[in-house]
Design an enzyme around this catalytic site. Structure first.
Site, PDB file in Angstrom:
ATOM      1  N   SER A 176       0.370  -0.935  -0.220  1.00  0.00           N
ATOM      2  CA  SER A 176      -0.039  -0.099  -0.113  1.00  0.00           C
ATOM      3  C   SER A 176       0.842   1.862   0.024  1.00  0.00           C
ATOM      4  O   SER A 176       1.827   1.340   0.341  1.00  0.00           O
ATOM      5  CB  SER A 176      -0.585  -0.218   1.332  1.00  0.00           C
ATOM      6  OG  SER A 176      -1.415   1.327   1.479  1.00  0.00           O
ATOM      7  N   TYR A 189      -1.612  -0.432   9.524  1.00  0.00           N
ATOM      8  CA  TYR A 189      -2.071  -1.543   8.956  1.00  0.00           C
ATOM      9  C   TYR A 189      -0.667  -0.867   7.685  1.00  0.00           C
ATOM     10  O   TYR A 189      -0.083  -2.091   7.464  1.00  0.00           O
ATOM     11  CB  TYR A 189      -3.396  -0.587   8.239  1.00  0.00           C
ATOM     12  CG  TYR A 189      -3.739  -0.919   6.719  1.00  0.00           C
ATOM     13  CD1 TYR A 189      -4.000  -2.064   6.529  1.00  0.00           C
ATOM     14  CD2 TYR A 189      -3.356  -0.170   5.602  1.00  0.00           C
ATOM     15  CE1 TYR A 189      -4.570  -2.502   4.733  1.00  0.00           C
ATOM     16  CE2 TYR A 189      -3.247   0.230   4.265  1.00  0.00           C
ATOM     17  CZ  TYR A 189      -4.035  -1.706   4.005  1.00  0.00           C
ATOM     18  OH  TYR A 189      -4.100  -1.914   2.500  1.00  0.00           O
TER      19      TYR A 189
HETATM   20  N1  LIG Z   1      -8.523  -1.371  -2.219  1.00  0.00           N
HETATM   21  C1  LIG Z   1      -7.550  -0.838  -2.463  1.00  0.00           C
HETATM   22  O1  LIG Z   1      -8.099   0.971  -3.002  1.00  0.00           O
HETATM   23  C2  LIG Z   1      -5.900  -0.757  -1.701  1.00  0.00           C
HETATM   24  C3  LIG Z   1      -5.326  -0.072  -1.847  1.00  0.00           C
HETATM   25  C4  LIG Z   1      -3.450  -0.294  -1.435  1.00  0.00           C
HETATM   26  C5  LIG Z   1      -4.338  -1.851  -1.489  1.00  0.00           C
HETATM   27  N2  LIG Z   1      -5.111  -2.616  -1.078  1.00  0.00           N
HETATM   28  C6  LIG Z   1      -3.859  -3.705  -0.835  1.00  0.00           C
HETATM   29  O2  LIG Z   1      -5.218  -5.057  -1.753  1.00  0.00           O
HETATM   30  C7  LIG Z   1      -5.695  -6.184  -1.219  1.00  0.00           C
HETATM   31  C8  LIG Z   1      -6.967  -6.146  -1.540  1.00  0.00           C
HETATM   32  O3  LIG Z   1      -7.523  -5.548  -0.937  1.00  0.00           O
HETATM   33  P1  LIG Z   1      -9.129  -4.734  -1.662  1.00  0.00           P
HETATM   34  O4  LIG Z   1      -8.968  -4.311  -2.044  1.00  0.00           O
HETATM   35  O5  LIG Z   1      -9.016  -6.375  -2.355  1.00  0.00           O
HETATM   36  O6  LIG Z   1     -10.410  -5.028   0.025  1.00  0.00           O
HETATM   37  P2  LIG Z   1     -10.814  -6.373  -0.119  1.00  0.00           P
HETATM   38  O7  LIG Z   1     -12.248  -6.651  -1.590  1.00  0.00           O
HETATM   39  O8  LIG Z   1     -12.239  -5.723   1.100  1.00  0.00           O
HETATM   40  O9  LIG Z   1     -10.798  -7.990  -0.082  1.00  0.00           O
HETATM   41  C9  LIG Z   1      -9.646  -8.697   1.143  1.00  0.00           C
HETATM   42  C10 LIG Z   1     -10.066  -9.866   1.658  1.00  0.00           C
HETATM   43  O10 LIG Z   1      -9.111 -10.249   2.615  1.00  0.00           O
HETATM   44  C11 LIG Z   1      -9.618 -10.839   3.338  1.00  0.00           C
HETATM   45  N3  LIG Z   1      -9.617 -11.240   4.484  1.00  0.00           N
HETATM   46  C12 LIG Z   1      -9.283 -10.688   5.421  1.00  0.00           C
HETATM   47  N4  LIG Z   1      -9.208 -10.359   6.699  1.00  0.00           N
HETATM   48  C13 LIG Z   1      -9.059 -12.419   6.852  1.00  0.00           C
HETATM   49  C14 LIG Z   1      -8.410 -12.696   7.308  1.00  0.00           C
HETATM   50  N5  LIG Z   1      -8.475 -13.134   8.777  1.00  0.00           N
HETATM   51  N6  LIG Z   1      -8.065 -14.264   6.541  1.00  0.00           N
HETATM   52  C15 LIG Z   1      -8.525 -14.782   5.308  1.00  0.00           C
HETATM   53  N7  LIG Z   1      -9.074 -13.900   4.980  1.00  0.00           N
HETATM   54  C16 LIG Z   1      -9.482 -12.518   4.697  1.00  0.00           C
HETATM   55  C17 LIG Z   1     -11.522 -10.702   2.678  1.00  0.00           C
HETATM   56  O11 LIG Z   1     -12.081 -11.485   3.097  1.00  0.00           O
HETATM   57  P3  LIG Z   1     -13.579 -11.590   3.178  1.00  0.00           P
HETATM   58  O12 LIG Z   1     -14.217 -10.794   2.010  1.00  0.00           O
HETATM   59  O13 LIG Z   1     -13.779 -12.386   3.635  1.00  0.00           O
HETATM   60  O14 LIG Z   1     -13.695 -10.328   3.801  1.00  0.00           O
HETATM   61  C18 LIG Z   1     -11.014  -9.962   1.262  1.00  0.00           C
HETATM   62  O15 LIG Z   1     -11.870 -11.424   0.616  1.00  0.00           O
HETATM   63  C19 LIG Z   1      -4.714  -6.039   0.441  1.00  0.00           C
HETATM   64  O16 LIG Z   1      -3.488  -6.216   0.657  1.00  0.00           O
HETATM   65  C20 LIG Z   1      -4.388  -4.414   0.428  1.00  0.00           C
HETATM   66  O17 LIG Z   1      -4.665  -4.074   1.669  1.00  0.00           O
HETATM   67  C21 LIG Z   1      -6.153  -2.595  -2.002  1.00  0.00           C
END
Ligand SMILES: NC(=O)c1ccc[n+]([C@@H]2O[C@H](COP(=O)([O-])OP(=O)(O)OC[C@H]3O[C@@H](n4cnc5c(N)ncnc54)[C@H](OP(=O)(O)O)[C@@H]3O)[C@@H](O)[C@H]2O)c1
Length: 284
Positions: A176, A189
Site C-alpha cells: 500500500s 495497517y
Molecule cells: N483497494 C485499494 O484501494 C487498496 C489500496 C492499497 C492496497 N490494497 C491492498 O490490496 C489487497 C486486497 O484488498 P482489496 O482492496 O481487494 O480488499 P477487499 O475487497 O476487502 O478484499 C480483501 C480480502 O481479504 C480477505 N481477508 C480479510 N481478512 C482475512 C482473514 N483474516 N483471513 C482470510 N482472508 C481475509 C477478505 O475476506 P472477506 O471477504 O471474508 O472479508 C477479502 O476477501 C490488500 O492487501 C489491501 O491492503 C488495496
C-alpha cells in the site's frame, strides 16, 4: 483491432470487465499463458483477490482460493468452473488464527494434489481501525499484524519447499502507499505493510542466486473494493479503477521473466506501484 486483440476479446468474452481492459494491454498473452501453473491467491473471495483468481484461471492456471468467507470463495469457484476449463480448489481459512498445524496441512494437501506450487499472491489483508497511535487498541494492533504479517510469513515459510520445486515461482506481496510512506491514523495497517515490504526484500535477496523464485511487492493504489470503501466511506467509487485494471501487471508477475534489455522486465525484489507502472508503459 488486430487479430490478436480479436482472439483475446473472444477468449475473454465471459469476463467483460477484464476484456475491456485487455484491449489496451501492451503485452500479448496466449490464452493458455498460465497453463500448468498452480497459484495460491489469498483474499480470493473479493476485490483484487477475486479478480486475480478469475484472471489467472482465464489464462489456464489452477488457482487455490484461500479466504475467510466460504460463500464468497464458492461464488468465485463456481464462476471459474463455469467460465474457464480449469478446476479451482477452495481453502476457507481465517488468517487471523492461522497456526503452524493448519499451514502444514495446507502444504501437505497442495503437495499431494500438485507436487509443486508456482505462485502465491498475498492479497488478504485487515484494515483495522483508523486511529492515532496514542489511542490504538493493542488487541486491534495484534489482529492486523497477525493477518497481514505473521500469516504471510507462515504461508511463505511452510510453502517454500513447494515453491522451490517449481521451475519458476513467483511470490507477490500486496502492499500500500502507506506501507512506503507512513501517514497519520493508518496505525497497524501502515506498519504491517512496511513489514511486508521488508519480508519481500529479504525473501527476494535469499532466493535471487538460485533464481527459481521471484519476489515482488505491489501497491495497487486506490482501487474500487470493499476495503477502499471502508477506508474512504465518502469517496465516489466511480472515480476509482476496478481491480481488473491491474490484471495485466498481475499476469506479467506470473510470466517467465525476460532477461536484460527488455524495458518491461520485472526484477525480483522490485517494489511496483500499479499506477506508475501503467503510466510508464504508455511511453514504451
Ligand atoms: N483497494 C485499494 O484501494 C487498496 C489500496 C492499497 C492496497 N490494497 C491492498 O490490496 C489487497 C486486497 O484488498 P482489496 O482492496 O481487494 O480488499 P477487499 O475487497 O476487502 O478484499 C480483501 C480480502 O481479504 C480477505 N481477508 C480479510 N481478512 C482475512 C482473514 N483474516 N483471513 C482470510 N482472508 C481475509 C477478505 O475476506 P472477506 O471477504 O471474508 O472479508 C477479502 O476477501 C490488500 O492487501 C489491501 O491492503 C488495496
Amino acid at each position: 483491432m488486430s487479430q490478436s486483440d480479436q482472439t483475446l476479446g473472444a477468449h475473454l468474452a465471459q469476463y467483460p470487465e477484464l476484456a475491456e481492459h485487455a484491449q489496451s494491454w501492451r503485452h500479448a498473452f496466449e490464452p493458455r499463458a498460465l497453463n500448468d501453473r498452480v497459484i495460491l491467491v489469498t483474499g480470493a473471495g473479493d476485490g483484487l483477490g477475486a479478480a486475480t483468481a478469475k484472471t489467472y484461471a482465464s489464462f489456464g492456471a489452477t488457482v487455490i482460493l484461500l479466504g475467510r468467507t466460504r460463500s464468497k470463495l464458492e461464488a468465485i469457484n463456481d464462476w471459474i468452473s463455469a467460465n474457464t476449463d480449469t478446476q479451482p480448489v477452495i481453502v476457507p481459512c481465517d488468517l487471523e488464527t492461522l497456526d503452524t498445524e493448519t499451514a502444514n496441512n495446507l502444504a501437505l494437501s497442495i503437495g499431494e494434489a500438485f507436487g509443486k506450487l508456482d505462485g502465491i499472491v498475498h492479497h488478504a489483508s485487515r484494515l483495522g481501525p483508523r486511529a492515532p497511535l496514542a489511542h490504538y487498541a493493542f488487541d486491534e494492533w495484534q489482529r492486523v499484524m497477525q493477518t497481514n504479517v505473521n500469516a504471510t510469513f507462515l504461508l511463505n515459510h511452510t510453502l517454500f519447499n513447494l515453491l522451490d520445486t517449481s521451475a519458476r515461482a513467483s511470490v507477490v506481496h500486496t502492499s500500500s502507499s502507506v506501507g512506503r510512506v507512513g501517514r497519520a491514523y493508518w496505525g497497524a495497517y501502515a506498519a504491517s505493510k512496511f513489514a511486508l515490504e521488508g519480508l519481500s526484500q529479504v525473501l527476494a535477496d535469499e532466493t535471487e542466486t538460485a533464481g527459481r523464485i521471484k519476489v515482488f511487492s505491489v501497491n495497487p493504489g486506490g482501487t474500487r473494493t470493499n476495503m477502499r470503501k471502508e477506508a474512504y466511506p465518502l469517496e465516489d467509487p466511480g472515480t476509482l479503477p476496478i481491480p481488473e485494471a491491474h490484471m495485466e501487471l498481475f499476469l506479467l508477475l506470473q510470466q517467465p521473466i525476460r532477461e536484460n534489455g527488455d524495458p518491461g522486465e520485472l526484477v525480483t525484489g522490485q517494489q511496483i506501484d500499479c499506477r506508475n507502472w501503467h503510466d510508464n508503459l504508455q511511453w514504451m
